[in-house]
Write an enzyme that holds these catalytic residues in place. Structure first.
Site, PDB file in Angstrom:
ATOM      1  N   HIS A 109       3.835  -1.192  -8.559  1.00 25.26           N
ATOM      2  CA  HIS A 109       3.367  -2.236  -7.904  1.00 25.26           C
ATOM      3  C   HIS A 109       2.546  -3.281  -8.664  1.00 25.26           C
ATOM      4  CE1 HIS A 109       4.037  -0.342  -3.577  1.00 25.26           C
ATOM      5  NE2 HIS A 109       5.191  -0.744  -4.168  1.00 25.26           N
ATOM      6  N   CYS A 117       2.353 -15.304 -16.057  1.00 31.62           N
ATOM      7  CA  CYS A 117       2.631 -16.631 -16.138  1.00 31.62           C
ATOM      8  C   CYS A 117       3.857 -16.902 -15.382  1.00 31.62           C
ATOM      9  CB  CYS A 117       2.544 -17.031 -17.553  1.00 31.62           C
ATOM     10  SG  CYS A 117       2.950 -18.939 -17.727  1.00 31.62           S
ATOM     11  N   CYS A 136      -2.622 -20.217 -19.632  1.00 34.05           N
ATOM     12  CA  CYS A 136      -1.710 -18.959 -20.332  1.00 34.05           C
ATOM     13  C   CYS A 136      -1.741 -19.028 -21.622  1.00 34.05           C
ATOM     14  CB  CYS A 136      -0.367 -19.095 -19.778  1.00 34.05           C
ATOM     15  SG  CYS A 136       0.980 -18.126 -20.717  1.00 34.05           S
TER      16      CYS A 136
HETATM   17  C1  BJW Z   1      -6.489  10.674   0.743  1.00 38.65           C
HETATM   18  C2  BJW Z   1      -7.565  10.456   0.570  1.00 38.65           C
HETATM   19  C3  BJW Z   1      -8.103  11.437  -0.599  1.00 38.65           C
HETATM   20  C4  BJW Z   1      -7.366   9.066   1.515  1.00 38.65           C
HETATM   21  N1  BJW Z   1      -7.506  12.359  -0.857  1.00 38.65           N
HETATM   22  N2  BJW Z   1      -5.713  11.650   0.111  1.00 38.65           N
HETATM   23  C5  BJW Z   1      11.635  -2.276   7.286  1.00 38.65           C
HETATM   24  C6  BJW Z   1      11.716  -1.215   7.072  1.00 38.65           C
HETATM   25  C7  BJW Z   1      11.693  -0.718   5.815  1.00 38.65           C
HETATM   26  C8  BJW Z   1      11.267  -1.454   4.883  1.00 38.65           C
HETATM   27  C9  BJW Z   1      10.964  -2.775   5.128  1.00 38.65           C
HETATM   28  C10 BJW Z   1      10.924  -3.112   6.237  1.00 38.65           C
HETATM   29  N3  BJW Z   1      10.340  -4.557   6.232  1.00 38.65           N
HETATM   30  C11 BJW Z   1      10.393  -4.970   4.810  1.00 38.65           C
HETATM   31  C12 BJW Z   1      10.466  -3.687   4.330  1.00 38.65           C
HETATM   32  C13 BJW Z   1      10.160  -3.657   2.824  1.00 38.65           C
HETATM   33  C14 BJW Z   1       8.886  -3.638   2.231  1.00 38.65           C
HETATM   34  C15 BJW Z   1       7.964  -2.477   3.244  1.00 38.65           C
HETATM   35  O1  BJW Z   1       8.016  -1.275   2.906  1.00 38.65           O
HETATM   36  N4  BJW Z   1       7.164  -3.078   4.279  1.00 38.65           N
HETATM   37  C16 BJW Z   1       6.682  -1.949   5.000  1.00 38.65           C
HETATM   38  C17 BJW Z   1       5.394  -2.538   5.795  1.00 38.65           C
HETATM   39  C18 BJW Z   1       7.516  -1.530   6.131  1.00 38.65           C
HETATM   40  N5  BJW Z   1       8.532  -3.294   0.968  1.00 38.65           N
HETATM   41  C19 BJW Z   1       8.694  -4.225   0.115  1.00 38.65           C
HETATM   42  O2  BJW Z   1       8.777  -5.423   0.432  1.00 38.65           O
HETATM   43  C20 BJW Z   1       8.685  -3.789  -1.442  1.00 38.65           C
HETATM   44  N6  BJW Z   1      10.020  -4.607  -2.057  1.00 38.65           N
HETATM   45  C21 BJW Z   1      11.010  -4.157  -1.678  1.00 38.65           C
HETATM   46  O3  BJW Z   1      11.437  -3.286  -0.678  1.00 38.65           O
HETATM   47  O4  BJW Z   1      11.870  -4.816  -2.391  1.00 38.65           O
HETATM   48  C22 BJW Z   1      13.536  -4.520  -2.036  1.00 38.65           C
HETATM   49  C23 BJW Z   1      14.057  -3.182  -2.734  1.00 38.65           C
HETATM   50  C24 BJW Z   1      14.979  -2.691  -2.199  1.00 38.65           C
HETATM   51  C25 BJW Z   1      15.465  -1.629  -2.605  1.00 38.65           C
HETATM   52  C26 BJW Z   1      15.090  -0.881  -3.697  1.00 38.65           C
HETATM   53  C27 BJW Z   1      14.087  -1.622  -4.462  1.00 38.65           C
HETATM   54  C28 BJW Z   1      13.527  -2.637  -3.816  1.00 38.65           C
HETATM   55  C29 BJW Z   1       7.408  -4.396  -2.027  1.00 38.65           C
HETATM   56  C30 BJW Z   1       6.249  -3.603  -1.597  1.00 38.65           C
HETATM   57  C31 BJW Z   1       4.940  -4.045  -2.342  1.00 38.65           C
HETATM   58  C32 BJW Z   1       3.680  -3.429  -1.592  1.00 38.65           C
HETATM   59  N7  BJW Z   1       2.686  -3.707  -2.307  1.00 38.65           N
HETATM   60  C33 BJW Z   1       1.439  -3.314  -1.841  1.00 38.65           C
HETATM   61  C34 BJW Z   1       0.334  -4.520  -2.123  1.00 38.65           C
HETATM   62  C35 BJW Z   1       0.296  -4.478  -3.707  1.00 38.65           C
HETATM   63  C36 BJW Z   1      -0.978  -5.531  -4.027  1.00 38.65           C
HETATM   64  C37 BJW Z   1      -2.385  -4.922  -3.841  1.00 38.65           C
HETATM   65  O5  BJW Z   1      -2.652  -3.692  -4.288  1.00 38.65           O
HETATM   66  O6  BJW Z   1      -2.976  -5.375  -3.187  1.00 38.65           O
HETATM   67  O7  BJW Z   1       1.187  -2.155  -2.433  1.00 38.65           O
HETATM   68  S1  BJW Z   1       1.174  -3.262  -0.093  1.00 38.65           S
HETATM   69  C38 BJW Z   1      -0.013  -1.686  -0.351  1.00 38.65           C
HETATM   70  O8  BJW Z   1       0.645  -0.364   0.204  1.00 38.65           O
HETATM   71  C39 BJW Z   1       0.041  -1.386  -2.033  1.00 38.65           C
HETATM   72  C40 BJW Z   1       0.222   0.085  -1.863  1.00 38.65           C
HETATM   73  O9  BJW Z   1       0.497   0.456  -3.331  1.00 38.65           O
HETATM   74  C41 BJW Z   1       1.022   0.455  -0.871  1.00 38.65           C
HETATM   75  C42 BJW Z   1       1.064   1.876  -0.487  1.00 38.65           C
HETATM   76  O10 BJW Z   1      -0.123   2.123  -0.029  1.00 38.65           O
HETATM   77  P1  BJW Z   1      -0.687   3.607  -0.062  1.00 38.65           P
HETATM   78  O11 BJW Z   1      -0.983   3.791  -1.463  1.00 38.65           O
HETATM   79  O12 BJW Z   1       0.179   4.614   0.498  1.00 38.65           O
HETATM   80  O13 BJW Z   1      -2.093   3.321   0.585  1.00 38.65           O
HETATM   81  P2  BJW Z   1      -2.591   3.645   2.021  1.00 38.65           P
HETATM   82  O14 BJW Z   1      -4.087   3.192   2.635  1.00 38.65           O
HETATM   83  O15 BJW Z   1      -1.380   3.102   3.107  1.00 38.65           O
HETATM   84  O16 BJW Z   1      -2.538   5.138   2.418  1.00 38.65           O
HETATM   85  C43 BJW Z   1      -3.670   5.893   1.640  1.00 38.65           C
HETATM   86  C44 BJW Z   1      -3.338   7.481   1.898  1.00 38.65           C
HETATM   87  O17 BJW Z   1      -4.302   8.209   1.229  1.00 38.65           O
HETATM   88  C45 BJW Z   1      -3.589   7.891   3.424  1.00 38.65           C
HETATM   89  O18 BJW Z   1      -2.478   8.798   3.895  1.00 38.65           O
HETATM   90  C46 BJW Z   1      -4.811   8.803   3.457  1.00 38.65           C
HETATM   91  O19 BJW Z   1      -4.850   9.667   4.564  1.00 38.65           O
HETATM   92  C47 BJW Z   1      -4.879   9.299   2.031  1.00 38.65           C
HETATM   93  N8  BJW Z   1      -6.043   9.490   1.532  1.00 38.65           N
HETATM   94  N9  BJW Z   1      -8.190   9.206   1.132  1.00 38.65           N
HETATM   95  C48 BJW Z   1      -5.988  12.440  -0.517  1.00 38.65           C
HETATM   96  N10 BJW Z   1      -9.391  11.561  -0.805  1.00 38.65           N
HETATM   97 ZN    ZN Z   2       2.830 -19.145 -19.712  1.00 34.10          ZN
END
Ligand code: BJW
Ligand code: ZN
Length: 241
Positions: A109, A117, A136
Site C-alpha cells: 500500500h 510526482c 518535484c
Molecule cells: C492487533 C493489535 C495488537 C490491534 N496486536 N493485533 C467489494 C468487495 C471486495 C473488494 C472490494 C469491494 N469494493 C471495493 C473493493 C476493493 C477495495 C476493498 O478492499 N474495499 C473494502 C473496503 C471492501 N480494495 C482496493 O480498492 C485495493 N485495490 C484493488 O483492489 O485493486 C484492484 C485489484 C484487483 C485484483 C488484484 C489486485 C488489485 C486498494 C486498497 C488500498 C487500501 N488502502 C488503505 C489506505 C492506505 C493509506 C493509509 O494508510 O492511509 O490501506 S485502507 C487501510 O486498510 C490501509 C490498510 O493497509 C488497510 C488494512 O487495514 P489493517 O491493517 O487491516 O488495519 P485495521 O485497523 O483494519 O485492523 C487492525 C487489526 O489489528 C484488527 O484486526 C485488530 O484486532 C488488530 N490489532 N491491535 C495484534 N496489539
Molecule cells: Zn516530477
C-alpha cells in the site's frame, strides 16, 4: 529448524499499534475523525487535496516519534536466520519493519516516507510535509502526492506476492482485520500451512488453519522462537474445516 521452510508474513496496522501508531478500524483508530472515503481515495484527493495532504503530513511526522516494537524486531531476527526464505509483505505505510532491521519488506500500500510526482512519475524518499506543495526534485512540478495506494488503485507488486505465496510452505497473517482486498485474499493464494496472529479473530480467521489471539508483541516473538527452535507452531497444514 526445518531447512526448507519458506515463509511469507503479511502484516497490518495491528503490528504497529503497540509502537503507538493507531490502527484504522479499532475504536480510537486513525479514521475516528476522518471518513476513509474522505481521505483514502483518488477522488477525495482531487476534491480536497489540502485535507488529504495534511492527514498524511501528520502521519509522516508521527513516524519520528515512534519506535519498532518486539514484534517488528522478532521478524527481523527471523530474517537474519532465514534470509531469502522469509518475505514480509506489509499493508503498513510506516517504516517500522525496516527500522527494526528487516530488509526483505514489500509495501503493497505504499510508504509514508515516499512522494510520487504525478507529472514525471518519479518517486522520491521524503520525510517533510507535502501540503506546502514543494517542487518535484526531478522535474520541478508542484505535483507531489503521498506515495500511498488508495481505494480503487492497484496495490504494488501483486506479482511478487503471488509468486512468493505460490512457493511458500507457510503464510502468517499478523495484526490485520482482513477487510481490505486483495490482501484479505492472500490466505487463499497460499499453498502451504496458514496461521493468523491477531488481537482478536479477524473477519477471515476461519480461513486460516490456525488462529492465535493476543497482542503482537507477545504472539510474534513466541512464534518466531518456535520456528527458530524447530518446535511446533509453524501453522498446521490445511485440513478439512
Ligand atoms: C492487533 C493489535 C495488537 C490491534 N496486536 N493485533 C467489494 C468487495 C471486495 C473488494 C472490494 C469491494 N469494493 C471495493 C473493493 C476493493 C477495495 C476493498 O478492499 N474495499 C473494502 C473496503 C471492501 N480494495 C482496493 O480498492 C485495493 N485495490 C484493488 O483492489 O485493486 C484492484 C485489484 C484487483 C485484483 C488484484 C489486485 C488489485 C486498494 C486498497 C488500498 C487500501 N488502502 C488503505 C489506505 C492506505 C493509506 C493509509 O494508510 O492511509 O490501506 S485502507 C487501510 O486498510 C490501509 C490498510 O493497509 C488497510 C488494512 O487495514 P489493517 O491493517 O487491516 O488495519 P485495521 O485497523 O483494519 O485492523 C487492525 C487489526 O489489528 C484488527 O484486526 C485488530 O484486532 C488488530 N490489532 N491491535 C495484534 N496489539
Ligand atoms: Zn516530477
Amino acid at each position: 529448524m526445518a531447512r526448507h521452510t519458506r515463509i511469507v508474513v503479511l502484516t497490518g496496522a495491528g503490528i504497529s499499534a503497540e509502537s503507538g501508531l493507531p490502527t484504522f478500524r479499532d475504536a480510537d483508530g486513525l479514521w475516528e475523525g476522518h471518513d476513509p472515503m474522505q481521505v483514502a481515495t483518488p477522488e477525495a484527493y482531487a476534491d480536497d487535496p489540502d485535507l488529504v495532504q495534511r492527514f498524511y503530513d501528520e502521519r509522516r511526522a508521527a513516524l519520528s516519534r515512534v519506535e519498532p516494537n518486539a514484534a517488528h524486531r522478532a521478524l527481523a531476527r527471523l530474517e537474519a536466520e532465514l534470509g531469502d526464505d522469509l518475505l514480509v509483505v506489509t499493508q503498513n505505510v510506516d517504516d517500522l519493519h525496516e527500522r527494526a532491521g528487516s530488509r526483505r519488506v514489500h509495501h503493497v500500500h505504499g510508504r509514508l516516507r515516499s512522494a510520487w510526482c504525478t507529472t514525471c512519475d518519479e518517486r522520491h524518499d521524503w520525510s517533510g510535509p507535502l501540503a506546502d506543495r514543494p517542487p518535484c526534485p526531478a522535474c520541478g512540478a508542484a505535483t507531489l502526492r503521498p506515495d500511498i495506494v488508495w481505494f480503487g488503485e492497484l496495490p504494488y507488486g501483486m506479482d511478487v506476492v503471488e509468486e512468493a505465496l505460490e512457493h511458500s510452505d507457510l503464510f502468517v497473517s499478523i495484526g490485520t482485520s482482513g477487510l481490505v482486498y486483495p490482501a484479505a485474499a492472500f490466505v487463499h493464494w497460499a499453498r502451504g500451512a496458514t496461521l493468523e496472529l491477531n488481537l482478536e479473530p479477524s473477519a477471515g480467521a476461519t480461513d486460516f488453519a490456525e488462529s492465535r489471539t493476543g497482542p503482537a508483541t507477545r504472539l510474534v516473538p513466541a512464534w518466531v522462537g518456535e520456528v527458530l527452535t524447530g518446535s511446533s507452531g509453524r501453522g498446521r497444514a490445511r485440513g478439512p474445516r
